[in-house]
Design a protein around this motif. Structure first.
Motif, PDB file in Angstrom:
ATOM      1  N   LEU A  19      -0.229 -12.216  22.817  1.00 16.98           N
ATOM      2  CA  LEU A  19      -1.549 -12.197  22.198  1.00 16.98           C
ATOM      3  C   LEU A  19      -1.661 -11.196  21.055  1.00 16.98           C
ATOM      4  N   CYS A  20      -0.613 -10.386  20.860  1.00 18.11           N
ATOM      5  CA  CYS A  20      -0.674  -9.314  19.851  1.00 18.11           C
ATOM      6  C   CYS A  20      -0.232  -9.830  18.491  1.00 18.11           C
ATOM      7  N   ASP A  21      -0.834  -9.281  17.440  1.00 20.47           N
ATOM      8  CA  ASP A  21      -0.403  -9.578  16.083  1.00 20.47           C
ATOM      9  C   ASP A  21       0.652  -8.554  15.652  1.00 20.47           C
ATOM     10  N   ASN A  22       1.116  -8.657  14.425  1.00 19.36           N
ATOM     11  CA  ASN A  22       2.186  -7.777  13.950  1.00 19.36           C
ATOM     12  C   ASN A  22       1.773  -6.316  13.938  1.00 19.36           C
ATOM     13  N   HIS A  23       0.555  -6.043  13.535  1.00 22.51           N
ATOM     14  CA  HIS A  23       0.094  -4.658  13.495  1.00 22.51           C
ATOM     15  C   HIS A  23       0.085  -4.044  14.894  1.00 22.51           C
ATOM     16  N   SER A  40       3.672  -3.444  16.082  1.00 20.34           N
ATOM     17  CA  SER A  40       4.249  -2.260  15.457  1.00 20.34           C
ATOM     18  C   SER A  40       3.759  -0.997  16.145  1.00 20.34           C
ATOM     19  N   TYR A  41       2.490  -0.957  16.455  1.00 23.97           N
ATOM     20  CA  TYR A  41       1.946   0.195  17.181  1.00 23.97           C
ATOM     21  C   TYR A  41       2.586   0.308  18.558  1.00 23.97           C
ATOM     22  N   LEU A  42       2.780  -0.827  19.222  1.00 29.29           N
ATOM     23  CA  LEU A  42       3.411  -0.816  20.536  1.00 29.29           C
ATOM     24  C   LEU A  42       4.849  -0.308  20.457  1.00 29.29           C
ATOM     25  N   HIS A  43       5.531  -0.696  19.364  1.00 31.97           N
ATOM     26  CA  HIS A  43       6.909  -0.227  19.185  1.00 31.97           C
ATOM     27  C   HIS A  43       6.953   1.295  19.018  1.00 31.97           C
ATOM     28  N   GLN A  44       6.007   1.868  18.305  1.00 30.38           N
ATOM     29  CA  GLN A  44       5.965   3.314  18.123  1.00 30.38           C
ATOM     30  C   GLN A  44       5.723   4.036  19.443  1.00 30.38           C
ATOM     31  N   ILE A  45       5.016   3.380  20.352  1.00 31.39           N
ATOM     32  CA  ILE A  45       4.744   4.005  21.638  1.00 31.39           C
ATOM     33  C   ILE A  45       5.929   3.868  22.581  1.00 31.39           C
ATOM     34  N   VAL A  46       6.581   2.705  22.567  1.00 35.26           N
ATOM     35  CA  VAL A  46       7.620   2.418  23.559  1.00 35.26           C
ATOM     36  C   VAL A  46       8.976   2.982  23.149  1.00 35.26           C
TER      37      VAL A  46
END
Length: 678
Positions: free
Chosen positions: A120-124, A127-133
Motif C-alpha cells: 500500500l506504500c508509495d515510493n516516498h 524510501s522512508y521505510l528503508h531509512q528506518i530499516v
C-alpha cells in the motif's frame, strides 16, 4: 495669493534635505512658522487606532532582506525523531489496537501483514521505510563472531592492501587483523616461507665443524717453514690501481646502514617478504664494479651468504662481500680457472693447469694443492665439508679428502671428457662427451649404472635423488630413473622442443627449467613430462639460468638479463641495461649478481632488493638517502657508458669466437666445437 503660497511652500520643501525629517525642525505651513514635536506613545486608554509608521526611506531605497529562519538541529533532521504535532499527540485507538494485535501475531502472520502494508506504500513512504530499516539490519561480523570465525573469514583474503584498509575500520577490526594468526594465513597464501636449504649456494654455506677443522689444520700446518713455502698467500690489492678498479671497500661498508630485522612474527615476515617481492618487480639498488681492466671471460660465479666469488680465464679468483666490495684475490693457478665450488669459508677450484686447489676465503690462503688429473679440470662439486669430487677431460672423476689432501677414489669408466656432475647423498651422477651418464657410489667408487640414450655429448645434468635430467647436444632432455632393478625402466621421458644444444638445466621439486643455445627457456612438469611454459627469452644462446618458486632469471649472449614469473611465464622485467654479453647470473632471495661485458671490460653488477632502513629509525634516514643517491649515480654512469659503447661489437661474432676457449692444446679441436656453451 494662493498661487504665491503654493510656490513658497514648494520652495521650502525643496530646501529641506532629503532623508528622515528631524525632530523639532521648523517648517513654513501656509505662511506661518510652526515647530513640529514628536507625538507621545498611545496609552491603553487611547481609543484611536495606532497609525502605521511611514517608511523613513525613500521609495527608491531597496527593502531590507527578511531574517533567515534558524537551521534545524540534528534531532530535527533525523527521520527517527519526527514527532507528532500537538494536535496529533492523541493516537487513534484503532492504531493502538492494531499495534497490540501485531505484537501477538505469529511470525508468519507478521510477515503477511507487513507485506500487505508495503504493497500500500508509495515510493516516498518506501524510501522512508528503508531509512528506518537499513541501519537496524547492519551488524559488524567481527563484533558478533568469535575470533576463530573471524580468522576463518580472513582466510579468504589474499590481498595485503585489503588487510591494511580493514585495520582502519574500527578498534575491533584492527585487533582481529593485527593478530599474528591472520598474517600466518596470508604468508601461506603467498608462499612467504623461510628460505629452504636448496636455495642457491645455501647447501654450501652452512657453517660446519668439519670446515673449521680443515681451516684449523691449515693454520697448524702453515706454521712450519716447509709448509709456509709451499702455500701461496692471496694478494690484498690495496694499491691505487685496486682502489680505481674496485672502489673504496671501507668507505662503502661504513656508508651502508645496518639492517635491523624486526621481531620474528608472521606480520613482520610478510612485510619484509612483500617489500622484497615488490623490489624484484620494479626496484632494487644496483652497485657496479669493474672486475678487470680488459675483457676477461667469467668462467664461474657463486653467490653465498657471505661471499660473491668470481673465477676468470686469466687464472684469478676474486672474492667480494655480498655488497660487491672487493675483499681479496686468490692467486695460485697458472692457467684459466674453469670450475669452483664454495662451502662456508672453503673454496675448491680447478682449471687448465690440472690442479685442484683448496682455499680459505676468510684469509685468502691456499690450504691444499691436489694433484692427480692429467688434463683440464672441468667440473667440481662437494658432497660435504670434507669431500670434493672433480671431473676432468682425462675421462676420470676423483674423490678428494679435504682434511688430509689425499685422493680417496678414482672413478674410471667414461670414454671421453667428463663435462658435468651432480651429487645427492652418497651418489654422484656424471655426464660425459661419450653420450652417457654414469651413477657412482662416492664411498666405494663403484659405478652403479650407465645411462645410455643420447646421440651426442651431454653438457648439463641435474639430480634430486629421485630423477636425473640430462641435456645434450642432440637438442633433447632425458629424464632417468636412478633406481636399479630388472623391471625398472631406465629412461622415464624424452623432452623435445629445443632446436639446439641444451646447456642449462635446473630441477626443483616437480619442475624442470631448461635453457638452450636457441635462446629459448622452457618450463617442464615432471609429473606429466609436458611443457608448462615456452619462453622466447633471448636472441642468442642462454648462458645462465636459475629459478625458484617465484621467478626465473635468465642471461643470454645477447647481453640481456630477464626475470620471468615462474607460475604464469610472463616477463616481469628486464634487469639492468643491455650489455655486449652476459657471462653468468646468480641470485638468492634478496640479491642478484650479474657478470657481463660492457665497454670492453668485465663488469659485476650487484642488485640488492632488501628493504633499506625498514625499521624506520630516524638516525639512519640520511644515510639511506645518501646510499641511494650514490648508487643511482653509479647506475647512471654505467647506463650512459653502455649506451655509448653498445654498438661497438657484433654480439654474434663475439659469441662465435670461442668464449669459453680452453688453453689445452690436446683438446683444442674439441673445445672449438663447443662454442659459447662450453
Amino acid at each position: 495669493m494662493a498661487s504665491y503660497d503654493s510656490d513658497n511652500d514648494m520652495t521650502s520643501r525643496a530646501r529641506i534635505p532629503p532623508g528622515p525629517v528631524a525632530i523639532g525642525h521648523r517648517s513654513r505651513r501656509k505662511g506661518s512658522l510652526q515647530l513640529s514635536h514628536p507625538k507621545p506613545p498611545l496609552t491603553p486608554n487611547t481609543t484611536s487606532m495606532p497609525q502605521p509608521m511611514s517608511n523613513p526611506l525613500l521609495p527608491s531605497a531597496p527593502a531590507s532582506p527578511p531574517t533567515p529562519a534558524p537551521s534545524p538541529t540534528p534531532q530535527q533532521r533525523s527521520p527517527s525523531s519526527w514527532r507528532l504535532t500537538p494536535l496529533e499527540d492523541v493516537e487513534d485507538p484503532i492504531l493502538e489496537d492494531a499495534r497490540q494485535v501485531f505484537a501477538r501475531l505469529h511470525i508468519t502472520a507478521k510477515e503477511n501483514w507487513l507485506r500487505s502494508l508495503v504493497d500500500l506504500c508509495d515510493n516516498h513512504t518506501l524510501s522512508y521505510l528503508h531509512q528506518i530499516v537499513s541501519p537496524r539490519l547492519k551488524k559488524d561480523p567481527f563484533q558478533a563472531l568469535p575470533n576463530e570465525l573471524c580468522f576463518r573469514i580472513l582466510e579468504f583474503i589474499d590481498d595485503p592492501k585489503t588487510f591494511g584498509r580493514a585495520s582502519q575500520v574500527s578498534r575491533r577490526w584492527r585487533e582481529v587483523v593485527s593478530d599474528d594468526q591472520a598474517w600466518k594465513t596470508l604468508c601461506e597464501k603467498h608462499a612467504y616461507r623461510r628460505m629452504s636449504a636448496d636455495s642457491v649456494g645455501s647447501s654450501l654455506n652452512t657453517p660446519s665443524l668439519l670446515a673449521s677443522q680443515i681451516l684449523q689444520g691449515y693454520h697448524l700446518r702453515s706454521s712450519s717453514p716447509t709448509r709456509g713455502l709451499e702455500s701461496m698467500s692471496a694478494i690484498d690489492e690495496n694499491s691505487d690501481r685496486t682502489t680505481e678498479l674496485y672502489g673504496s671497500t671501507a668507505g662503502s661498508s661504513s656508508r651502508r646502514p645496518t639492517k635491523q630485522r624486526p621481531k620474528h612474527t608472521h606480520r613482520s615476515r610478510f612485510k619484509h617478504a612483500y617489500m622484497v617481492e615488490s623490489a624484484w618487480k620494479k626496484g632494487g639498488l644496483m652497485t657496479a664494479r669493474h672486475i678487470t681492466p680488459d675483457q676477461g671471460v667469467v668462467t664461474s660465479l657463486h653467490l653465498t651468504r657471505k661471499y660473491v666469488v668470481v673465477a676468470l680465464d686469466n687464472a684469478k679468483i676474486h672474492v667480494f662481500n655480498t655488497r660487491g666490495d672487493h675483499q681479496r684475490t686468490l692467486t695460485g693457478h697458472v692457467m684459466g680457472v674453469w670450475a669452483m665450488v664454495p662451502w662456508d669459508d672453503i673454496l675448491v677450484s680447478g682449471g687448465c693447469d690440472r690442479d685442484v686447489r683448496v682455499w680459505n676465503m676468510a684469509t685468502g690462503g691456499s690450504v691444499h694443492v691436489l694433484r692427480g688429473h692429467t688434463s683440464t679440470v672441468r667440473c667440481l662439486k662437494m658432497s660435504n665439508a670434507k669431500t670434493a669430487i672433480s671431473g676432468s677431460r682425462d675421462t676420470t672423476l676423483r674423490v678428494w679428502n679435504l682434511i688430509t689432501g689425499a685422493c680417496s677414489n678414482v672413478l674410471m669408466g667414461h670414454q671421453a671428457s667428463v663435462r658435468c656432475l651432480e651429487i645427492h647423498g652418497d651418489l654422484v651422477v656424471s655426464g660425459s662427451y661419450d653420450t652417457t651418464a654414469k651413477i657412482w657410489n662416492i664411498s666405494t667408487g663403484e659405478c652403479l649404472r650407465t645411462l645410455q640414450g643420447h646421440f651426442s655429448q651431454i653438457y648439463a645434468i641435474a639430480f634430486d635423488g629421485q630423477r636425473i635430467a640430462t641435456g645434450s647436444l642432440d637438442t633433447s632432455v632425458r629424464i632417468w630413473n636412478p633406481q636399479d632393478g630388472p623391471k625398472i625402466r631406465q629412461c622415464l621421458a624424452i623432452l623435445q622442443g629445443h632446436t639446439s644444444l641444451v646447456g642449462q638445466l635446473q630441477m626443483r621439486s616437480s619442475t624442470l627449467v631448461t635453457g638452450g643455445s636457441d635462446g629459448s627457456v622452457r618450463v617442464w612438469s615432471l609429473h606429466s613430462y609436458s611443457p608448462i611454459h615456452r619462453l622466447a627469452a633471448h636472441d642468442n644462446s642462454v648462458t645462465s639460468l636459475q629459478f625458484d618458486e617465484a621467478r626465473i632469471v635468465s642471461g643470454g649472449s645477447d647481453g640481456r638479463v630477464k626475470i620471468w614469473d615462474t607460475h604464469s611465464g610472463s616477463l616481469v622485467r628486464e634487469l639492468s641495461q643491455p650489455a655486449e654479453a652476459v657471462w653468468r647470473v646468480a641470485f638468492e632471495s634478496e640479491r642478484c649478481v650479474v657478470m657481463a661485458a660492457r665497454g670492453g671490460r668485465t663488469i659485476m653488477e650487484v642488485w640488492d632488493f632488501a628493504p633499506v632502513g625498514e625499521d624506520g629509525s630516524d638516525g639512519e634516514e640520511e644515510q639511506v638517502r645518501q646510499l641511494q643517491k650514490e648508487r643511482s649515480e653509479e647506475a647512471g654512469l654505467a647506463i650512459k657508458q653502455d649506451e655509448t659503447d653498445q654498438e661497438m661489437l657484433d654480439v654474434e661474432n663475439e659469441v662465435g669466437t670461442g668464449v669459453m676457449e680452453d688453453e689445452d692444446e690436446d683438446e683444442e679441436d674439441e673445445e672449438e666445437s663447443e662454442g659459447m656453451t662450453d
